[in-house]
Design a protein around this motif. Structure first.
Motif, PDB file in Angstrom:
ATOM      1  N   GLU A  24       0.948  -1.185   0.129  1.00  0.00           N
ATOM      2  CA  GLU A  24      -0.042   0.013   0.070  1.00  0.00           C
ATOM      3  C   GLU A  24       0.803   1.134   0.305  1.00  0.00           C
ATOM      4  O   GLU A  24       0.432   2.148  -0.595  1.00  0.00           O
ATOM      5  CB  GLU A  24      -1.296   0.148   1.328  1.00  0.00           C
ATOM      6  N   HIS A  99      -7.377  -1.113  13.555  1.00  0.00           N
ATOM      7  CA  HIS A  99      -8.131  -1.948  13.392  1.00  0.00           C
ATOM      8  C   HIS A  99      -7.306  -3.240  12.886  1.00  0.00           C
ATOM      9  O   HIS A  99      -6.089  -3.130  12.608  1.00  0.00           O
ATOM     10  CB  HIS A  99      -8.133  -1.451  11.607  1.00  0.00           C
ATOM     11  N   PRO A 100      -7.606  -4.323  13.351  1.00  0.00           N
ATOM     12  CA  PRO A 100      -6.599  -5.563  13.160  1.00  0.00           C
ATOM     13  C   PRO A 100      -5.933  -5.569  12.054  1.00  0.00           C
ATOM     14  O   PRO A 100      -4.552  -6.019  11.375  1.00  0.00           O
ATOM     15  CB  PRO A 100      -7.320  -6.466  13.020  1.00  0.00           C
ATOM     16  N   SER A 101      -6.223  -4.818  10.591  1.00  0.00           N
ATOM     17  CA  SER A 101      -5.080  -5.058   9.457  1.00  0.00           C
ATOM     18  C   SER A 101      -3.768  -4.050   8.804  1.00  0.00           C
ATOM     19  O   SER A 101      -3.063  -4.355   8.533  1.00  0.00           O
ATOM     20  CB  SER A 101      -6.252  -4.732   8.376  1.00  0.00           C
ATOM     21  N   ASN A 103      -0.807  -2.564   9.570  1.00  0.00           N
ATOM     22  CA  ASN A 103       0.971  -2.825   9.886  1.00  0.00           C
ATOM     23  C   ASN A 103       1.535  -1.172   9.678  1.00  0.00           C
ATOM     24  O   ASN A 103       1.328  -0.535   9.263  1.00  0.00           O
ATOM     25  CB  ASN A 103       0.953  -3.772   9.090  1.00  0.00           C
ATOM     26  N   ILE A 106       0.679   0.123   5.951  1.00  0.00           N
ATOM     27  CA  ILE A 106      -0.829   0.824   6.229  1.00  0.00           C
ATOM     28  C   ILE A 106      -0.483   2.225   6.445  1.00  0.00           C
ATOM     29  O   ILE A 106      -0.883   2.941   6.419  1.00  0.00           O
ATOM     30  CB  ILE A 106      -1.516   0.190   7.242  1.00  0.00           C
ATOM     31  N   ASP A 133      -3.392  -2.391  15.973  1.00  0.00           N
ATOM     32  CA  ASP A 133      -3.411  -3.482  14.783  1.00  0.00           C
ATOM     33  C   ASP A 133      -4.861  -3.722  16.219  1.00  0.00           C
ATOM     34  O   ASP A 133      -5.840  -5.043  15.893  1.00  0.00           O
ATOM     35  CB  ASP A 133      -3.118  -4.318  14.938  1.00  0.00           C
ATOM     36  N   ASP A 135      -8.534  -4.138  17.528  1.00  0.00           N
ATOM     37  CA  ASP A 135      -9.499  -4.235  17.401  1.00  0.00           C
ATOM     38  C   ASP A 135     -10.274  -3.785  17.806  1.00  0.00           C
ATOM     39  O   ASP A 135     -11.142  -4.741  18.873  1.00  0.00           O
ATOM     40  CB  ASP A 135      -9.967  -6.066  16.254  1.00  0.00           C
ATOM     41  N   SER A 266     -18.708  -4.236   6.339  1.00  0.00           N
ATOM     42  CA  SER A 266     -17.317  -4.625   6.733  1.00  0.00           C
ATOM     43  C   SER A 266     -18.323  -6.357   6.290  1.00  0.00           C
ATOM     44  O   SER A 266     -18.033  -7.501   5.869  1.00  0.00           O
ATOM     45  CB  SER A 266     -16.370  -5.188   7.094  1.00  0.00           C
ATOM     46  N   THR A 326     -12.356   1.692   2.971  1.00  0.00           N
ATOM     47  CA  THR A 326     -11.402   1.875   3.372  1.00  0.00           C
ATOM     48  C   THR A 326     -10.121   1.605   1.294  1.00  0.00           C
ATOM     49  O   THR A 326     -10.740   1.667   0.947  1.00  0.00           O
ATOM     50  CB  THR A 326     -11.007   0.225   4.199  1.00  0.00           C
ATOM     51  N   GLU A 329     -10.675  -1.081  -2.077  1.00  0.00           N
ATOM     52  CA  GLU A 329     -12.046  -1.380  -1.911  1.00  0.00           C
ATOM     53  C   GLU A 329     -12.820  -1.874  -2.907  1.00  0.00           C
ATOM     54  O   GLU A 329     -13.804  -2.103  -3.338  1.00  0.00           O
ATOM     55  CB  GLU A 329     -12.889  -0.733  -1.030  1.00  0.00           C
TER      56      GLU A 329
END
Ligand SMILES: NC(=O)C1=CN([C@@H]2O[C@H](COP(=O)(O)OP(=O)(O)OC[C@H]3O[C@@H](n4cnc5c(N)ncnc54)[C@H](OP(=O)(O)O)[C@@H]3O)[C@@H](O)[C@H]2O)C=CC1
Ligand SMILES: N=C(CCC(=O)O)C(=O)O
Length: 451
Positions: A24, A99-101, A103, A106, A133, A135, A266, A326, A329
């Motif tokens: 990204e 958000h768990p995504s 890193n 990102i 990360d 949630d 989601s 996001t 998408e």
């Protein structure tokens, strides 16, 4: 895929080498470098002193452990980030994403986008971003509070109203900002209102900040429509997401006579051919913190829910698409479907929601495309207006703040439009935004010397 100028290609190759496994971030850098060939052709001095290389390298990257205790007394561990990317225009300014995504890649893409977005506002703010990360979904208020307190206990030493000013993003709203601000105040023994934005109205928040990103994208997209002699009135609109940006996009679009027929989260998306019932959506999302499927269940007539994986919100025909969930998408396949269904404008409320293939598809089809770094700048612009109010110990009315926001978004649109013309890419808001933002950052960096 558009080519990067030969003089800039080695810079991109070095970014990919040095930041392996961060697609990204590579994507965000590539899009800007693809635009800058036109600039260095006219201004080869921008190639001096590794200025562009320095813009692509964060000034500081902070990564830290966040231990906290859940309601069952178990110790949880998350990872926290703050990328202080570029302070040429002012203190680092950018949201926090839980958000768990999340890193480091990102956060670096978000921070890189933020540099040019913040510069486009014309306000004195540099680019940064952070998050974790962690949630927040399904967590109690107590768990959210203890996580935020632990997160701030590590981050506070890097923040300040003249240094780095976080705000909200995905998973970080007024509740989280309140807990973060409370812990910062406790640790520093200072009432430094300007250290965070998106604050509650009872302790220094700005009226219109909640609405700002969604309203701002609507203003920008409306300005694009008006260059084509049309407007939102009577248009069929699809807005993805159903969080802060999406909700207030829907609110402002409906005020201009647009009919928003779909939104998502989601778990999937809902369609309501009568137009989204905003009061019901706010009740589900802002009060109950529920799932979007509840909308169809509660609304009944004319509304239906499509589960994630069983279809894309971008299958729903519309005149205007406003992706507000996001990154990446909206794919090339989605863009082709939207073009086939007659889309005439796309305003990005989210950060980098369209893939490069989707952007190319829209532009080749003559669709007016507003990139997030320009179209969604209303949030950070109003954050900067919150900082102004805090600095002057004043509070403006909603109307005063919204009027400033509308002017800023019109100015951003016009700056992108005129810059695109100047650099031989008429109507290309991506090139216009990247070049206009870059020049505003490059000039102070040249003045500061090699730092
Ligand atoms: N808040 C701000 O001031 C600004 C935000 N933005 C950008 O706007 C976008 C939305 O942010 P915001 O509204 O603040 O965040 P919120 O957390 O309020 O809402 C996010 C929305 O997007 C959905 N979403 C998030 N991740 C995914 C995913 N991986 N797949 C599908 N849906 C997803 C969420 O669904 P679910 O609840 O199911 O996760 C939710 O509906 C982000 O790209 C953000 O970076 C840009 C400028 C300013
Ligand atoms: N999340 C935001 C808002 C940042 C801010 O208000 O500082 C963004 O511009 O992406």
């Amino acid at each position: 895929m558009p080519q990067i100028d030969d003089k800039l290609a080695p810079i991109y190759e070095e970014v990919v080498r040095r930041n392996a496994g961060e697609p990204e971030f590579h994507q965000a850098v590539r899009e800007v470098l693809e635009s800058l060939g036109r600039v260095v052709a006219k201004r080869p001095d921008y190639l001096e002193d590794a200025l562009i290389e320095r813009i692509c390298e964060p000034e500081r990257q902070i990564i830290f452990r966040v231990p906290w205790t859940d309601d069952k007394g178990r110790v949880q561990i998350n990872r926290g980030f703050r990328v202080q990317f570029n302070s040429a225009m002012g203190p680092y300014k950018g949201g926090l994403r839980f958000h768990p995504s999340v890193n480091v890649g990102i956060i670096k893409f978000l921070g890189f986008e933020q540099i040019f977005k913040n510069a486009l506002t014309g306000l004195p703010i540099g680019g940064g971003k952070g998050g974790s990360d962690f949630d927040p979904k399904g967590r109690s208020d107590g768990e959210i509070m203890r996580f935020c307190q632990s997160f701030m206990t590590e981050l506070y030493r890097h923040l300040g109203e003249y240094t780095d000013v976080p705000a909200g993003d995905i998973g970080v709203g007024a509740r989280e900002i309140g807990y973060l601000f409370g812990q910062y105040k406790r640790l520093t023994n200072r009432y430094e209102a300007g250290v965070l934005t998106g604050k509650g109205l009872f302790y220094g928040g700005s009226l219109a900040r909640t609405e700002a990103t969604g309203y701002g994208n609507t203003y920008f997209t409306r300005a694009m429509l008006q260059t084509g002699g049309t407007d939102f009135d009577g248009k069929r609109v699809v807005v993805s997401g159903s969080g802060n940006v999406a909700i207030y996009t829907i609110e402002k679009v409906e005020s201009y006579g647009g009919k928003v027929v779909a939104c998502s989260d989601s778990s999937g998306y809902i369609v309501d051919e009568n137009g989204i019932d905003l009061d019901l959506l706010k009740e589900i999302k802002e009060v109950r913190r529920g799932r979007i499927g509840e909308y169809a269940r509660l609304k009944g007539e004319g509304a239906y829910f499509v589960k994630s994986g069983e279809g894309s919100i971008w299958d729903v025909a519309c005149d205007v698409a406003m992706p507000s969930a996001t990154q990446n998408e909206l794919t090339g396949k989605d863009a082709k479907k939207l073009v086939a269904n007659g889309v005439i404008a796309v305003g990005e409320g989210a950060n980098m929601p369209s893939t490069p293939e989707a952007i190319r598809t829209f532009q080749q089809a003559g669709v007016k495309f507003g990139p997030g770094k320009a179209a969604n700048a209303g949030g950070v612009a109003t954050s900067a207006l919150e900082m102004q109010q805090n600095a002057s110990r004043d509070s403006w009315t909603f109307e005063q703040t919204e009027a400033r926001l509308a002017t800023i978004m019109r100015d951003i649109h016009d700056s992108c439009y005129e810059t695109a013309e100047e650099f031989g890419a008429p109507g290309d808001y991506v090139i216009g935004a990247n070049i206009a933002g870059f020049i505003r950052v490059a000039e102070p960096m040249r003045a500061f010397g090699v730092i």
